[in-house]
Design an enzyme around this catalytic site. Structure first.
Site, PDB file in Angstrom:
ATOM      1  N   CYS A 115      98.271  -4.766  29.659  1.00 37.25           N
ATOM      2  CA  CYS A 115      99.262  -5.282  30.611  1.00 37.25           C
ATOM      3  C   CYS A 115      98.609  -6.004  31.782  1.00 37.25           C
ATOM      4  O   CYS A 115      99.234  -6.839  32.428  1.00 37.25           O
ATOM      5  CB  CYS A 115     100.136  -4.139  31.127  1.00 37.25           C
ATOM      6  N   HIS A 262     104.016  -7.536  36.855  1.00 38.48           N
ATOM      7  CA  HIS A 262     104.027  -7.360  35.394  1.00 38.48           C
ATOM      8  C   HIS A 262     105.328  -6.648  35.040  1.00 38.48           C
ATOM      9  O   HIS A 262     105.702  -5.663  35.694  1.00 38.48           O
ATOM     10  CB  HIS A 262     102.819  -6.524  34.958  1.00 38.48           C
ATOM     11  N   ASN A 292     109.062  -5.777  27.764  1.00 42.39           N
ATOM     12  CA  ASN A 292     107.686  -5.817  28.270  1.00 42.39           C
ATOM     13  C   ASN A 292     106.840  -6.603  27.263  1.00 42.39           C
ATOM     14  O   ASN A 292     106.611  -6.134  26.144  1.00 42.39           O
ATOM     15  CB  ASN A 292     107.188  -4.371  28.423  1.00 42.39           C
TER      16      ASN A 292
HETATM   17  O1  UT7 Z   1     103.401  -1.916  30.662  1.00 43.32           O
HETATM   18  C1  UT7 Z   1     102.424  -0.934  30.553  1.00 43.32           C
HETATM   19  C2  UT7 Z   1     102.696   0.185  31.441  1.00 43.32           C
HETATM   20  N1  UT7 Z   1     103.845   0.942  30.975  1.00 43.32           N
HETATM   21  C3  UT7 Z   1     104.662   1.470  31.866  1.00 43.32           C
HETATM   22  O2  UT7 Z   1     104.495   1.241  33.035  1.00 43.32           O
HETATM   23  C4  UT7 Z   1     105.762   2.361  31.352  1.00 43.32           C
HETATM   24  C5  UT7 Z   1     105.990   3.484  32.316  1.00 43.32           C
HETATM   25  N2  UT7 Z   1     106.962   4.471  31.854  1.00 43.32           N
HETATM   26  C6  UT7 Z   1     108.265   4.191  31.640  1.00 43.32           C
HETATM   27  O3  UT7 Z   1     108.679   3.058  31.774  1.00 43.32           O
HETATM   28  C7  UT7 Z   1     109.201   5.325  31.289  1.00 43.32           C
HETATM   29  O4  UT7 Z   1     108.502   6.552  31.359  1.00 43.32           O
HETATM   30  C8  UT7 Z   1     109.868   5.210  29.890  1.00 43.32           C
HETATM   31  C9  UT7 Z   1     110.890   4.076  29.903  1.00 43.32           C
HETATM   32  C10 UT7 Z   1     108.824   4.934  28.825  1.00 43.32           C
HETATM   33  C11 UT7 Z   1     110.600   6.474  29.501  1.00 43.32           C
HETATM   34  O5  UT7 Z   1     111.546   6.803  30.481  1.00 43.32           O
HETATM   35  P1  UT7 Z   1     111.601   8.282  31.090  1.00 43.32           P
HETATM   36  O6  UT7 Z   1     112.690   8.264  32.054  1.00 43.32           O
HETATM   37  O7  UT7 Z   1     110.232   8.637  31.569  1.00 43.32           O
HETATM   38  O8  UT7 Z   1     112.038   9.147  29.835  1.00 43.32           O
HETATM   39  P2  UT7 Z   1     111.270  10.358  29.130  1.00 43.32           P
HETATM   40  O9  UT7 Z   1     110.110   9.854  28.355  1.00 43.32           O
HETATM   41  O10 UT7 Z   1     111.038  11.449  30.117  1.00 43.32           O
HETATM   42  O11 UT7 Z   1     112.356  10.841  28.086  1.00 43.32           O
HETATM   43  C12 UT7 Z   1     113.600  11.418  28.541  1.00 43.32           C
HETATM   44  C13 UT7 Z   1     114.428  11.756  27.326  1.00 43.32           C
HETATM   45  C14 UT7 Z   1     113.688  12.576  26.270  1.00 43.32           C
HETATM   46  O12 UT7 Z   1     114.608  13.457  25.703  1.00 43.32           O
HETATM   47  P3  UT7 Z   1     114.656  15.016  26.174  1.00 43.32           P
HETATM   48  O13 UT7 Z   1     113.286  15.565  25.901  1.00 43.32           O
HETATM   49  O14 UT7 Z   1     114.979  14.983  27.636  1.00 43.32           O
HETATM   50  O15 UT7 Z   1     115.723  15.583  25.330  1.00 43.32           O
HETATM   51  C15 UT7 Z   1     113.306  11.560  25.233  1.00 43.32           C
HETATM   52  O16 UT7 Z   1     113.162  12.099  23.952  1.00 43.32           O
HETATM   53  O17 UT7 Z   1     114.842  10.557  26.672  1.00 43.32           O
HETATM   54  C16 UT7 Z   1     114.500  10.627  25.272  1.00 43.32           C
HETATM   55  N3  UT7 Z   1     114.205   9.273  24.824  1.00 43.32           N
HETATM   56  C17 UT7 Z   1     115.162   8.419  24.382  1.00 43.32           C
HETATM   57  N4  UT7 Z   1     116.480   8.544  24.236  1.00 43.32           N
HETATM   58  C18 UT7 Z   1     117.146   7.475  23.782  1.00 43.32           C
HETATM   59  C19 UT7 Z   1     112.999   8.643  24.793  1.00 43.32           C
HETATM   60  N5  UT7 Z   1     113.159   7.397  24.343  1.00 43.32           N
HETATM   61  C20 UT7 Z   1     114.479   7.229  24.077  1.00 43.32           C
HETATM   62  C21 UT7 Z   1     115.233   6.152  23.607  1.00 43.32           C
HETATM   63  N6  UT7 Z   1     116.573   6.305  23.469  1.00 43.32           N
HETATM   64  N7  UT7 Z   1     114.702   4.945  23.300  1.00 43.32           N
END
Ligand code: UT7
Length: 335
Positions: A115, A262, A292
């Protein structure tokens, strides 16, 4: 001593639009979750048979950037190509661009900083121009993510985020004192390398080894990301490296005319905007349309902002990125 200036910008995204609803037909996800957590509404994916690849998209973006710089391929002295998704394991995309654009036997350097790839690539190009070694350097960021993502529910936290596309910038020699790139600041912290990674195939994880270690599962050469961990580090490092760049030039946040982050996650951009107290007019985001696109995200956003007339001569433009490695960096430009 010279400075470098961006004299041409271009971008290319595949025509194939993939909405959140489209993804929900492949995996257990939904439009509300994706929009709420990331801001993404749709992204572009290469479609089989459309002729696109990482290098081909890079050439399309570069062709436009060259036209706008009023240059022809023979004027380019060096290519710096940033990608994490090259067409081949080796050689890299830079030499493919050199060949496809019919360029002289100029150097072609590939940058592998995910990135932060475009920010690193701009910094490399800037050094070659500053020292007087080259006059015109073509910098490209291009990614074909869709070919390598896990579109089953297992991969949903990664695969809904990423999209395909390319952006390019021509950096040209500028007389010192006449603006252009004022500074670049780059960083890395390899202890977090496993938090966002694609481990194989590689020399550390060849295919037979991957299969042997995961006999019950599909072969896991998909990217993995510890989302919350990456998010927390991103917001700290983004702010730090922007301040570092501004301070090095005796500038303040209020001097920023346009900030192009980014496009990792709209929530990250909004967090930084809020922290730095920037208005909506001072920040440009387009992750809603493209997801992204990693090394391509800054040059695509920069080109769109410039095309929309949001960047004018004399403006202070700040680019900043954070990503896998971890790596991060900023570029301060007097346009
Ligand atoms: O560009 C390179 C650098 N990358 C970044 O900067 C990315 C940084 N991180 C993020 O953008 C976020 O952490 C994400 C968008 C990747 C994820 O969002 P989050 O709010 O941190 O969600 P999470 O990973 O804590 O997941 C929350 C819940 C989980 O379910 P439970 O365990 O609470 O039941 C996941 O399994 O959301 C679930 N989940 C989804 N649900 C529906 C994860 N992905 C999905 C999905 N659709 N696509």
């Amino acid at each position: 001593m010279y400075t470098s200036k961006i004299t041409g910008l271009g971008y290319y995204v595949p025509e194939n639009v993939v909405t959140n609803d489209d993804l929900s037909k492949l995996m257990d996800t939904n439009d509300a979750w994706i929009q709420e957590r990331t801001g993404i509404q749709e992204r572009r994916h290469i479609k089989k048979g459309d002729g696109n690849s990482t290098s081909v998209m890079g050439v399309k973006a570069a062709t436009l950037a060259l036209e706008r710089a009023n240059l022809v391929p023979n004027d380019i002295d060096m290519i710096v190509f940033a990608t994490l998704s090259p067409d081949m394991y080796f050689p890299g995309g830079g030499v493919e661009v050199q060949e496809m654009m019919g360029m002289r036997t100029i150097p072609a350097l590939d940058v592998r900083n995910q990135c932060s790839g475009f920010v690193y690539a701009i910094s490399v190009a800037d050094q070659f121009i500053k020292t007087g070694m080259y006059k015109n350097v073509l910098v490209i960021g291009s990614e074909n993510h869709s070919g390598g993502l896990d579109f089953s529910t297992r991969g949903r936290s990664v695969s809904v985020i990423f999209g395909d596309g390319a952006g390019a910038a021509v950096l040209s020699r500028n007389e010192a004192g006449k603006g252009g790139i004022l500074s670049t600041h780059l960083h890395s912290e390899g202890k977090h390398k496993d938090e966002l990674a694609l481990k194989g195939p590689s020399t550390g994880h060849w295919v037979p080894q991957i299969i042997a270690e995961n006999p019950q599962e599909d072969i896991p050469y998909y990217p993995v990301m510890n989302g919350q961990f990456v998010f927390k580090h991103a917001i700290v490092r983004f702010s730090e490296v922007i301040e570092e760049g501004l301070q090095a030039n005796n500038l303040e946040v209020k001097d920023i005319d346009m900030f192009i982050p980014h496009q990792a996650n709209l929530r990250i951009s909004q967090f930084i905007q809020h922290k730095l107290k920037l208005t909506d007019d001072q920040v440009f985001n387009n992750i809603q349309k493209y997801g992204n696109t990693t090394a391509a995200s800054i040059p695509i956003a920069l080109t769109e902002a410039w095309e929309a007339g949001k960047i004018k001569e004399g403006d202070l433009v700040v680019l900043a990125a954070f990503g896998s490695g971890f790596t991060w960096g900023s570029v301060i430009i007097r346009w």
